[in-house]
Scaffold this motif. Structure first.
Motif, PDB file in Angstrom:
ATOM      1  N   SER A 575       0.829  -1.202   0.000  1.00 32.91           N
ATOM      2  CA  SER A 575       0.000   0.000   0.000  1.00 32.91           C
ATOM      3  C   SER A 575       0.866   1.256   0.000  1.00 32.91           C
ATOM      4  O   SER A 575       0.601   2.212  -0.747  1.00 32.91           O
ATOM      5  N   VAL A 576       1.937   1.235   0.836  1.00 35.57           N
ATOM      6  CA  VAL A 576       2.812   2.408   0.912  1.00 35.57           C
ATOM      7  C   VAL A 576       3.522   2.646  -0.419  1.00 35.57           C
ATOM      8  O   VAL A 576       3.614   3.781  -0.914  1.00 35.57           O
ATOM      9  N   VAL A 577       4.019   1.548  -1.018  1.00 35.74           N
ATOM     10  CA  VAL A 577       4.718   1.675  -2.300  1.00 35.74           C
ATOM     11  C   VAL A 577       3.789   2.234  -3.368  1.00 35.74           C
ATOM     12  O   VAL A 577       4.150   3.116  -4.155  1.00 35.74           O
ATOM     13  N   GLU A 578       2.577   1.720  -3.363  1.00 33.86           N
ATOM     14  CA  GLU A 578       1.625   2.172  -4.377  1.00 33.86           C
ATOM     15  C   GLU A 578       1.287   3.647  -4.173  1.00 33.86           C
ATOM     16  O   GLU A 578       1.194   4.423  -5.128  1.00 33.86           O
ATOM     17  N   ASP A 579       1.117   4.048  -2.882  1.00 31.43           N
ATOM     18  CA  ASP A 579       0.837   5.448  -2.598  1.00 31.43           C
ATOM     19  C   ASP A 579       1.990   6.341  -3.060  1.00 31.43           C
ATOM     20  O   ASP A 579       1.777   7.429  -3.615  1.00 31.43           O
ATOM     21  N   ALA A 580       3.236   5.859  -2.774  1.00 31.32           N
ATOM     22  CA  ALA A 580       4.406   6.641  -3.173  1.00 31.32           C
ATOM     23  C   ALA A 580       4.484   6.796  -4.685  1.00 31.32           C
ATOM     24  O   ALA A 580       4.790   7.868  -5.214  1.00 31.32           O
ATOM     25  N   ARG A 581       4.192   5.695  -5.373  1.00 28.19           N
ATOM     26  CA  ARG A 581       4.206   5.766  -6.834  1.00 28.19           C
ATOM     27  C   ARG A 581       3.167   6.751  -7.344  1.00 28.19           C
ATOM     28  O   ARG A 581       3.406   7.512  -8.276  1.00 28.19           O
ATOM     29  N   GLU A 582       2.027   6.714  -6.727  1.00 26.18           N
ATOM     30  CA  GLU A 582       0.961   7.607  -7.165  1.00 26.18           C
ATOM     31  C   GLU A 582       1.346   9.067  -6.929  1.00 26.18           C
ATOM     32  O   GLU A 582       1.130   9.932  -7.778  1.00 26.18           O
ATOM     33  N   GLU A 583       1.959   9.311  -5.764  1.00 21.80           N
ATOM     34  CA  GLU A 583       2.379  10.673  -5.476  1.00 21.80           C
ATOM     35  C   GLU A 583       3.491  11.105  -6.431  1.00 21.80           C
ATOM     36  O   GLU A 583       3.534  12.272  -6.870  1.00 21.80           O
ATOM     37  N   ALA A 584       4.376  10.153  -6.751  1.00 17.54           N
ATOM     38  CA  ALA A 584       5.455  10.486  -7.694  1.00 17.54           C
ATOM     39  C   ALA A 584       4.888  10.844  -9.060  1.00 17.54           C
ATOM     40  O   ALA A 584       5.342  11.786  -9.721  1.00 17.54           O
ATOM     41  N   ARG A 585       3.905  10.048  -9.466  1.00 19.47           N
ATOM     42  CA  ARG A 585       3.259  10.360 -10.754  1.00 19.47           C
ATOM     43  C   ARG A 585       2.606  11.746 -10.703  1.00 19.47           C
ATOM     44  O   ARG A 585       2.654  12.512 -11.674  1.00 19.47           O
ATOM     45  N   GLU A 586       2.024  12.088  -9.592  1.00 16.16           N
ATOM     46  CA  GLU A 586       1.376  13.379  -9.448  1.00 16.16           C
ATOM     47  C   GLU A 586       2.396  14.507  -9.518  1.00 16.16           C
ATOM     48  O   GLU A 586       2.181  15.553 -10.145  1.00 16.16           O
ATOM     49  N   ILE A 587       3.559  14.295  -8.851  1.00 15.48           N
ATOM     50  CA  ILE A 587       4.610  15.311  -8.874  1.00 15.48           C
ATOM     51  C   ILE A 587       5.138  15.504 -10.288  1.00 15.48           C
ATOM     52  O   ILE A 587       5.350  16.628 -10.759  1.00 15.48           O
ATOM     53  N   LEU A 588       5.321  14.383 -10.985  1.00  9.65           N
ATOM     54  CA  LEU A 588       5.801  14.469 -12.363  1.00  9.65           C
ATOM     55  C   LEU A 588       4.804  15.221 -13.232  1.00  9.65           C
ATOM     56  O   LEU A 588       5.168  16.034 -14.071  1.00  9.65           O
ATOM     57  N   ARG A 589       3.528  14.922 -12.985  1.00  7.35           N
ATOM     58  CA  ARG A 589       2.510  15.618 -13.772  1.00  7.35           C
ATOM     59  C   ARG A 589       2.551  17.121 -13.491  1.00  7.35           C
ATOM     60  O   ARG A 589       2.474  17.936 -14.407  1.00  7.35           O
ATOM     61  N   LYS A 590       2.698  17.497 -12.227  1.00  5.41           N
ATOM     62  CA  LYS A 590       2.755  18.915 -11.890  1.00  5.41           C
ATOM     63  C   LYS A 590       4.008  19.573 -12.471  1.00  5.41           C
ATOM     64  O   LYS A 590       3.960  20.722 -12.923  1.00  5.41           O
ATOM     65  N   ALA A 591       5.120  18.815 -12.426  1.00  2.26           N
ATOM     66  CA  ALA A 591       6.362  19.362 -12.979  1.00  2.26           C
ATOM     67  C   ALA A 591       6.224  19.639 -14.475  1.00  2.26           C
ATOM     68  O   ALA A 591       6.638  20.683 -14.994  1.00  2.26           O
ATOM     69  N   ASN A 592       5.635  18.665 -15.159  1.00  2.00           N
ATOM     70  CA  ASN A 592       5.409  18.845 -16.591  1.00  2.00           C
ATOM     71  C   ASN A 592       4.489  20.038 -16.841  1.00  2.00           C
ATOM     72  O   ASN A 592       4.673  20.814 -17.766  1.00  2.00           O
TER      73      ASN A 592
END
Length: 790
Positions: A575-592
């Motif tokens: 669950s933690v890994v999946e949450d982290a991945r999701e947050e990472a994807r969100e950060i990447l999206r915001k960065a883009n």
């Protein structure tokens, strides 16, 4: 004359006290017919019929256990009433007709109940197939008879008219009698001031001495003799008319009941079949409730020779123990193709006969469709017994001869389907001859393939059993320290009688015991010691087995606990890994999105390059900070303590990464190398991890993007507007952070204080500002603010 199989079975059931078990179960029946049928229940040898019966009890038991309310709480015995309905011209009374109605309604409700639950009670539903559903007949009865058992006024038009006339005539008659009552009262002729009836005729209570003052007929005298009940002549005609109407009413009621009785008679055989099913169903419900109350377990009916009883309780003792809260000790025995008999020995009053009866009762219950109080696996057996003392002076039978006659009859019907239970075999004669005779009987039982349970005190039989592989010794445990039986059944071990111990315990003189011991001989003593040793070994082995079982259970519980914990940790980690991945994807999206917005603003807006760069840097810091939080969402103490020379670290709040050169524990700072540039950073500003830039690009990156070695320590905002000052302040603070400044001075002037307020509000919210203060007089007073960085 030899007894028949049926006689032997009935005798066996009586000696086992099987009727007492049936009486206990019959108390759960809701009808007299069901209770009567329950008491007649007997073991069956038909395995197919028995399995189906047990399945029905099991299905009903499951329904009750699941909280279902089976619509069967009472039913009258209508078998005799149904026979009467088949006599032409006969009729049932209204209350009897209600009993028939109750049977019809119960039949219909039960059939509907089980039909709706067909998936869970297939056997019961099949059994209930003969139940009738005759709503037409039910309606005819309910239309004619009310719940109190009276024929309704509207049962027929004729009855309605008759009762209307009766009502009107009675009212007129009462009015007339009321007038007479008032008149006789004024003349003091009355004994009581009311109107009553005698023999269906309205009368008045007059005093006995005034009976000749009124013309009429006396229909009775009170018990005291002081009152006469007189029908005045004035009401003769009206009473006569009323009597005629009452007669017409009764004839009409009989006509109505006769019609309905005829309807019932036409379907009486079907109702009778339904009643038979309802009666049997009552016993099934009773057996299910008994099993539920006492922990009965469904027996397994097999086809092989094996009989296995595990932890079975004597049912009568268990029933009584539920009331007295005593503890009943269970027992376990096993018969198979090689073990055909069990020889039970042990002390007097130690429970040998009770143990043998428990075996017989358990198997009798299983073969009668009753769940025994313990696990039972067997095939149907023909049970015969020789239990108890049947000596009779009238029949010239001694204890021994009566038992021998019984054993003769048992052997005459004995085969491989028999289970023979014999209490104190051949005990009433010379021990040597009796032991030999008993061994001969047991040999015959083995030869015929029968299973048997025999109790004895004879040492010769214990020795005999030790030499026969088809017989297993068993005993009831005796506590020789407390000198009392424990009633614990020891399978595979013979038992001592402890006759001398018990005799001494009840006060027999020691000299007698001593002399008796001398007569006993050494051989018997050695046998007793050997049996004691076997029991001791058995007790120790069982204790060790129980201890091992407890340890095993404990280990299993621990294993299960750890497996559950491990599964929970794995799940949480995923669950933690999946949450982290999701947050990472969100950060990447915001960065883009930040990059795209910046490009669009460059193209579409007329902002200066410096302003766009400043906004981009602010967004970049936000994204970097957010990414830092995600990459290390929960900093742990271990991360700080793991900081050591050579470790790669990142300066918190920046994207600058470097390598630790040394650590000063006193000042809590570390010297780090970032792209070839060395500087000190507080330890709490460092986080493990990060990717140092390649050596070829370090110098360029360090100058352009990260460190501001030329950062100014002072900012002058005087003359600027608030928004200009705020942007300059942001740049100044950012440069100060990248320049690793510890202190800086902001000159905002005194003026109206508006710029000072803007500066202070900004500093108050900034996470990298440790503290700030107004300057001292020699520093510039309230025209400047001194800032301390974290």
């Amino acid at each position: 004359m030899a007894a028949s199989e049926r006689d032997l079975l009935e005798t066996a059931l009586d000696e086992l006290e099987f009727p007492r078990v049936l009486e206990a179960i019959a108390r759960h029946c809701v009808s007299d017919a069901g209770s009567e049928r329950m008491l007649q229940l007997r073991p069956t040898m038909d395995a197919v019929v028995l399995r189906a019966d047990l399945d029905r009890v099991s299905e009903v038991l499951d329904l009750i256990a699941m909280g279902e309310t089976i619509p069967y709480d009472r039913m009258s015995d209508v078998r005799g009433l149904l026979s009467r309905t088949r006599i032409e011209g006969n009729f049932l009374s209204a209350p009897d007709m209600l009993k028939v109605l109750e049977a019809l309604q119960t039949s219909r409700n039960l059939k509907s109940f089980f039909r709706e639950r067909h998936a869970r009670c297939e056997q019961v539903l099949t059994f209930c197939e003969p139940l009738v559903e005759d709503r037409v007949l039910e309606k005819h009865i309910t239309d004619a008879i009310d719940d109190t058992g009276n024929v309704r006024d509207n049962a027929s038009r004729e009855l309605l008219n008759i009762r209307r006339e009766i009502h009107e005539l009675s009212a007129r008659l009462r009015i007339r009698l009321q007038r007479m009552l008032k008149k006789f009262g004024e003349e003091e002729l009355l004994q009581e001031d009311f109107i009553t009836q005698r023999d269906g005729r309205f009368v008045l209570p007059l005093r006995v001495e005034t009976k000749r003052s009124v013309e009429g007929i006396i229909h009775g005298v009170s018990a005291s003799g002081q009152t006469v009940f007189m029908e005045p002549a004035e009401t003769y005609e009206m009473n006569n008319d009323l009597a005629i109407l009452n007669g017409r009413e009764q004839r009409e009621i009989i006509r109505i009941l006769t019609t309905i009785t005829s309807e019932v008679g036409a379907v009486s055989y079907g109702i009778e079949s339904a009643v038979a099913v309802l009666t049997e169903l009552d016993t099934i419900l009773a057996r299910a409730r008994f099993a539920l109350d006492h922990g009965g377990i469904k027996p397994v009916i097999v086809d092989d020779e094996e009989i296995e009883l595990t932890n079975v309780h004597h049912p009568i003792l268990a029933i009584n123990a539920k009331r007295t809260r005593d503890v009943v000790i269970p027992l376990s025995v096993r018969f198979d193709a090689t073990t055909r008999g069990i020889l039970i020995s042990g002390p007097n009053a130690g429970g040998k006969t009770v143990a043998m009866k428990a075996i017989g009762l358990t198997m009798s219950m299983a073969m009668s469709g009753i769940f025994p109080l313990g696990m039972c696996s067997m095939r149907p057996r023909r049970i015969t017994t020789a239990i108890g003392d049947h000596q009779s002076i009238e029949s010239n039978l001694s204890t021994f001869s009566s038992q021998i006659i019984r054993l003769r009859d048992v052997l005459s019907h004995c085969d491989g389907n028999a289970l023979v239970l014999i209490d104190e075999i051949c005990a009433g004669t010379d021990p040597a001859e009796g032991g030999a005779l008993a061994a001969g009987i047991l040999d015959s039982l083995i030869e015929r393939g029968a299973c048997f349970v025999v109790t004895t005190h004879q040492s010769s039989l214990k020795q005999y059993a030790l030499t026969r592989s088809s017989i297993t010794n068993a005993s009831l445990e005796f506590d020789d320290q407390k000198m009392q039986p424990t009633f614990r059944f020891l399978y595979g071990v013979p038992g001592n009688s402890y006759a001398f111990h018990l005799a001494k315990a009840v006060g027999l003189p020691d000299i007698v015991i001593e002399r008796a011991t001398g007569y006993l001989g050494d051989r018997h003593g050695e046998l007793e010691k050997s049996i004691n040793a076997m029991q001791q070994f058995r007790t120790e082995a069982e204790a060790a087995h129980r201890a091992a079982a407890e340890e095993h259970a404990k280990a299993e519980r621990l294993r299960k606990d750890y497996e559950e914990r491990l599964a929970a940790v794995k799940q949480k980690r995923s669950s933690v890994v999946e949450d982290a991945r999701e947050e990472a994807r969100e950060i990447l999206r915001k960065a883009n999105a930040l990059v795209e917005n910046t490009i669009r603003e460059v193209r579409e807006q007329q902002k200066s390059a410096a302003e766009i760069k400043r906004e981009f840097e602010a967004g970049k810091i936000d994204q970097t900070s957010e990414a830092s939080v995600v990459s290390s969402p929960h900093p742990e103490v271990g991360d700080r303590t793991a900081l050591s020379p050579g470790a790669t670290v990142t300066v918190r709040g920046t994207s600058s990464s470097g390598t630790i050169i040394s650590i000063d524990e006193k000042s809590k700072t570390a010297m780090i190398d970032v792209n070839g540039i060395k500087f000190k950073v507080p330890l709490d500003q460092l986080e493990r991890g990060g990717q140092p830039a390649p050596k070829e690009r370090r110098r360029e990156a360090s100058v352009v993007d990260h460190l501001k070695l030329d950062s100014s320590t002072s900012l002058d905002l005087r003359g600027m507007r608030a928004d200009e000052g705020l942007r300059a302040l942001e740049d100044f603070i950012n440069d100060g952070i990248l320049g690793t400044l510890t202190h800086a001075t902001i000159i905002h002037g005194k003026g109206t204080g508006a710029m000072r307020k803007v500066v202070h509000e900004y500093l108050h919210e900034h996470p990298q500002i440790k503290s700030w203060r107004i300057g001292t007089i020699h520093e510039g007073g309230d025209g400047i603010t001194v800032v301390e960085f974290r």
